[in-house]
Write a protein that holds these residues in place. Sequence first.
Motif, PDB file in Angstrom:
ATOM      1  N   ASP A  48       0.728  -5.367   3.598  1.00  0.00           N
ATOM      2  CA  ASP A  48       0.341  -6.362   5.286  1.00  0.00           C
ATOM      3  C   ASP A  48       1.156  -8.133   4.318  1.00  0.00           C
ATOM      4  O   ASP A  48       1.348  -8.014   3.479  1.00  0.00           O
ATOM      5  CB  ASP A  48      -0.955  -6.556   4.123  1.00  0.00           C
ATOM      6  CG  ASP A  48      -1.979  -5.394   4.601  1.00  0.00           C
ATOM      7  OD1 ASP A  48      -1.563  -4.910   5.578  1.00  0.00           O
ATOM      8  OD2 ASP A  48      -2.972  -4.852   3.889  1.00  0.00           O
ATOM      9  N   LEU A  49       1.023  -8.495   5.294  1.00  0.00           N
ATOM     10  CA  LEU A  49       2.193  -9.449   5.033  1.00  0.00           C
ATOM     11  C   LEU A  49       1.331 -11.105   4.777  1.00  0.00           C
ATOM     12  O   LEU A  49       0.693 -11.933   5.585  1.00  0.00           O
ATOM     13  CB  LEU A  49       3.176  -9.886   5.959  1.00  0.00           C
ATOM     14  CG  LEU A  49       3.841  -9.056   5.514  1.00  0.00           C
ATOM     15  CD1 LEU A  49       5.076  -9.049   6.378  1.00  0.00           C
ATOM     16  CD2 LEU A  49       4.711  -8.938   4.235  1.00  0.00           C
ATOM     17  N   GLN A  50       0.451 -12.309   3.720  1.00  0.00           N
ATOM     18  CA  GLN A  50       0.591 -12.746   3.498  1.00  0.00           C
ATOM     19  C   GLN A  50       0.918 -13.960   3.620  1.00  0.00           C
ATOM     20  O   GLN A  50       2.069 -14.177   3.451  1.00  0.00           O
ATOM     21  CB  GLN A  50      -0.817 -13.341   2.207  1.00  0.00           C
ATOM     22  CG  GLN A  50      -1.445 -12.216   2.111  1.00  0.00           C
ATOM     23  CD  GLN A  50      -1.840 -11.869   0.655  1.00  0.00           C
ATOM     24  OE1 GLN A  50      -1.370 -12.856  -0.661  1.00  0.00           O
ATOM     25  NE2 GLN A  50      -3.627 -11.355   0.358  1.00  0.00           N
ATOM     26  N   TYR A  51       1.050 -15.328   4.179  1.00  0.00           N
ATOM     27  CA  TYR A  51       1.826 -16.406   5.161  1.00  0.00           C
ATOM     28  C   TYR A  51       0.469 -17.559   5.961  1.00  0.00           C
ATOM     29  O   TYR A  51      -0.295 -17.287   5.493  1.00  0.00           O
ATOM     30  CB  TYR A  51       2.468 -15.613   6.860  1.00  0.00           C
ATOM     31  CG  TYR A  51       1.752 -15.234   7.401  1.00  0.00           C
ATOM     32  CD1 TYR A  51       1.724 -16.146   8.612  1.00  0.00           C
ATOM     33  CD2 TYR A  51       0.861 -13.984   7.602  1.00  0.00           C
ATOM     34  CE1 TYR A  51       0.417 -15.716   9.426  1.00  0.00           C
ATOM     35  CE2 TYR A  51       0.177 -13.556   8.895  1.00  0.00           C
ATOM     36  CZ  TYR A  51       0.435 -14.701   9.450  1.00  0.00           C
ATOM     37  OH  TYR A  51      -0.553 -14.229  10.892  1.00  0.00           O
ATOM     38  N   ASP A  52       1.255 -18.177   6.211  1.00  0.00           N
ATOM     39  CA  ASP A  52       0.437 -19.627   6.768  1.00  0.00           C
ATOM     40  C   ASP A  52       0.064 -19.309   8.645  1.00  0.00           C
ATOM     41  O   ASP A  52       1.196 -19.247   8.934  1.00  0.00           O
ATOM     42  CB  ASP A  52       1.702 -21.019   6.444  1.00  0.00           C
ATOM     43  CG  ASP A  52       1.137 -22.102   7.496  1.00  0.00           C
ATOM     44  OD1 ASP A  52      -0.364 -22.530   7.644  1.00  0.00           O
ATOM     45  OD2 ASP A  52       1.201 -23.168   7.074  1.00  0.00           O
ATOM     46  N   HIS A 103       0.754  -1.209   0.146  1.00  0.00           N
ATOM     47  CA  HIS A 103      -0.086  -0.346   0.022  1.00  0.00           C
ATOM     48  C   HIS A 103       0.439   1.201  -0.215  1.00  0.00           C
ATOM     49  O   HIS A 103       1.401   1.766   1.286  1.00  0.00           O
ATOM     50  CB  HIS A 103      -0.948  -0.117   0.966  1.00  0.00           C
ATOM     51  CG  HIS A 103      -2.092  -0.932   1.928  1.00  0.00           C
ATOM     52  ND1 HIS A 103      -2.811  -1.499   0.444  1.00  0.00           N
ATOM     53  CD2 HIS A 103      -1.649  -2.758   1.770  1.00  0.00           C
ATOM     54  CE1 HIS A 103      -3.415  -2.740   0.729  1.00  0.00           C
ATOM     55  NE2 HIS A 103      -2.443  -3.322   2.030  1.00  0.00           N
ATOM     56  N   GLY A 104       0.778   1.957  -1.029  1.00  0.00           N
ATOM     57  CA  GLY A 104       1.484   3.095  -1.065  1.00  0.00           C
ATOM     58  C   GLY A 104       2.583   3.144  -1.147  1.00  0.00           C
ATOM     59  O   GLY A 104       3.662   3.971  -1.331  1.00  0.00           O
ATOM     60  N   TYR A 117       2.314 -20.870  11.155  1.00  0.00           N
ATOM     61  CA  TYR A 117       3.335 -19.559  12.115  1.00  0.00           C
ATOM     62  C   TYR A 117       3.097 -18.670  12.575  1.00  0.00           C
ATOM     63  O   TYR A 117       1.709 -17.939  12.178  1.00  0.00           O
ATOM     64  CB  TYR A 117       3.659 -18.596  10.206  1.00  0.00           C
ATOM     65  CG  TYR A 117       5.184 -19.789   9.514  1.00  0.00           C
ATOM     66  CD1 TYR A 117       6.154 -20.389  10.435  1.00  0.00           C
ATOM     67  CD2 TYR A 117       4.737 -20.431   8.770  1.00  0.00           C
ATOM     68  CE1 TYR A 117       7.469 -20.942   9.729  1.00  0.00           C
ATOM     69  CE2 TYR A 117       5.522 -21.539   8.313  1.00  0.00           C
ATOM     70  CZ  TYR A 117       6.888 -21.613   8.849  1.00  0.00           C
ATOM     71  OH  TYR A 117       7.419 -22.720   8.017  1.00  0.00           O
ATOM     72  N   HIS A 118       3.533 -17.686  13.058  1.00  0.00           N
ATOM     73  CA  HIS A 118       3.085 -16.751  14.027  1.00  0.00           C
ATOM     74  C   HIS A 118       3.308 -15.481  13.356  1.00  0.00           C
ATOM     75  O   HIS A 118       3.858 -15.527  12.706  1.00  0.00           O
ATOM     76  CB  HIS A 118       4.093 -16.443  15.695  1.00  0.00           C
ATOM     77  CG  HIS A 118       3.843 -17.273  16.337  1.00  0.00           C
ATOM     78  ND1 HIS A 118       3.016 -17.319  17.243  1.00  0.00           N
ATOM     79  CD2 HIS A 118       5.021 -18.470  16.668  1.00  0.00           C
ATOM     80  CE1 HIS A 118       3.767 -17.911  17.945  1.00  0.00           C
ATOM     81  NE2 HIS A 118       4.179 -19.113  17.998  1.00  0.00           N
ATOM     82  N   THR A 119       2.417 -14.429  13.221  1.00  0.00           N
ATOM     83  CA  THR A 119       2.730 -13.457  12.671  1.00  0.00           C
ATOM     84  C   THR A 119       4.011 -12.630  12.025  1.00  0.00           C
ATOM     85  O   THR A 119       4.663 -12.222  13.428  1.00  0.00           O
ATOM     86  CB  THR A 119       1.464 -11.853  13.145  1.00  0.00           C
ATOM     87  OG1 THR A 119       0.429 -13.315  13.575  1.00  0.00           O
ATOM     88  CG2 THR A 119       1.252 -11.013  12.138  1.00  0.00           C
ATOM     89  N   PRO A 120       4.484 -12.572  11.658  1.00  0.00           N
ATOM     90  CA  PRO A 120       5.334 -11.958  10.454  1.00  0.00           C
ATOM     91  C   PRO A 120       5.286  -9.813  10.874  1.00  0.00           C
ATOM     92  O   PRO A 120       4.311 -10.154  10.802  1.00  0.00           O
ATOM     93  CB  PRO A 120       5.839 -12.453   9.290  1.00  0.00           C
ATOM     94  CG  PRO A 120       4.168 -12.413   8.776  1.00  0.00           C
ATOM     95  CD  PRO A 120       4.025 -13.111   9.912  1.00  0.00           C
ATOM     96  N   GLU A 121       6.287  -9.735  11.150  1.00  0.00           N
ATOM     97  CA  GLU A 121       6.072  -8.611  11.739  1.00  0.00           C
ATOM     98  C   GLU A 121       7.390  -7.371  10.176  1.00  0.00           C
ATOM     99  O   GLU A 121       7.909  -8.183  10.574  1.00  0.00           O
ATOM    100  CB  GLU A 121       6.907  -8.032  12.951  1.00  0.00           C
ATOM    101  CG  GLU A 121       5.633  -8.125  13.764  1.00  0.00           C
ATOM    102  CD  GLU A 121       4.363  -7.558  14.581  1.00  0.00           C
ATOM    103  OE1 GLU A 121       4.505  -6.117  13.619  1.00  0.00           O
ATOM    104  OE2 GLU A 121       3.399  -8.100  14.252  1.00  0.00           O
ATOM    105  N   MET A 122       6.564  -6.352   9.780  1.00  0.00           N
ATOM    106  CA  MET A 122       7.695  -5.223   8.922  1.00  0.00           C
ATOM    107  C   MET A 122       6.635  -4.300   9.161  1.00  0.00           C
ATOM    108  O   MET A 122       5.749  -3.901   8.910  1.00  0.00           O
ATOM    109  CB  MET A 122       7.306  -5.790   7.428  1.00  0.00           C
ATOM    110  CG  MET A 122       8.187  -5.160   6.798  1.00  0.00           C
ATOM    111  SD  MET A 122      10.283  -6.018   6.906  1.00  0.00           S
ATOM    112  CE  MET A 122      11.089  -4.472   6.397  1.00  0.00           C
ATOM    113  N   GLY A 123       7.537  -3.078   9.302  1.00  0.00           N
ATOM    114  CA  GLY A 123       6.705  -2.268   9.406  1.00  0.00           C
ATOM    115  C   GLY A 123       7.295  -1.429   8.192  1.00  0.00           C
ATOM    116  O   GLY A 123       7.611  -1.556   6.918  1.00  0.00           O
ATOM    117  N   GLY A 124       6.621   0.148   8.548  1.00  0.00           N
ATOM    118  CA  GLY A 124       6.327   0.670   7.195  1.00  0.00           C
ATOM    119  C   GLY A 124       7.653   0.806   6.791  1.00  0.00           C
ATOM    120  O   GLY A 124       8.663   1.222   7.563  1.00  0.00           O
ATOM    121  N   CYS A 125       7.244   2.032   5.371  1.00  0.00           N
ATOM    122  CA  CYS A 125       8.280   2.967   5.205  1.00  0.00           C
ATOM    123  C   CYS A 125       8.119   4.547   4.063  1.00  0.00           C
ATOM    124  O   CYS A 125       7.109   4.413   4.360  1.00  0.00           O
ATOM    125  CB  CYS A 125       9.231   2.251   4.097  1.00  0.00           C
ATOM    126  SG  CYS A 125       9.974   2.914   2.689  1.00  0.00           S
TER     127      CYS A 125
END
Length: 173
Positions: A133-137, A118-119, A141-149
């Motif tokens: 938004d991270l799509q994953y299993d 997004h953006g 798996y635990h929710t993966p984290e990734m900050g914005g930019c």
Amino acid sequence: EKADPDIRSLRWDYSRAFVYNGEVRTVKLEGVPESLNVEYTGNSAAAAGTYTAHAELIPADPANYNGTSIRDCEWRIVKAYYDMSGARWEGIFESVYDGSEKSVYIAGLPEGITPVYHGNTAVNVGNYSASVDLQYDAENYHTPEMGGCEWSISKASYDMSQAAWQGVTGFTF
């Protein structure tokens, strides 16, 4: 009389939760005497979750040995964590307007994660905030984290040193 099998050393080989790795995990009995055969249910799984293993203990020689039982084993496969240590935003974070589309993106995502941005793309001058938004299993798996930019496109400057005003009079620069 039929003999009772010696089950004093009989125990489940499970002591702590498995961590999901995509492989089938199995729990079983240890110390099974030769006088018993074992038939299992619920003792193998591959996905994260809580399971109940049941062992039916059947006399190998039913004419001479009694049957017996053992308590079921509740066992677990816990969710794993994605290794996000190599994931990072890439692209040109500060660029100059030239009419072409600019973008930022995430490099180094582990296998199994799909980004939905997004953006992260723009053409015009401005300050932008990219998110993902991270799509994953989610089952395993635990929710993966990734900050914005934060990123920007700045105004282009024009080199007016070569500009010529032909046919215009009365102006002083």
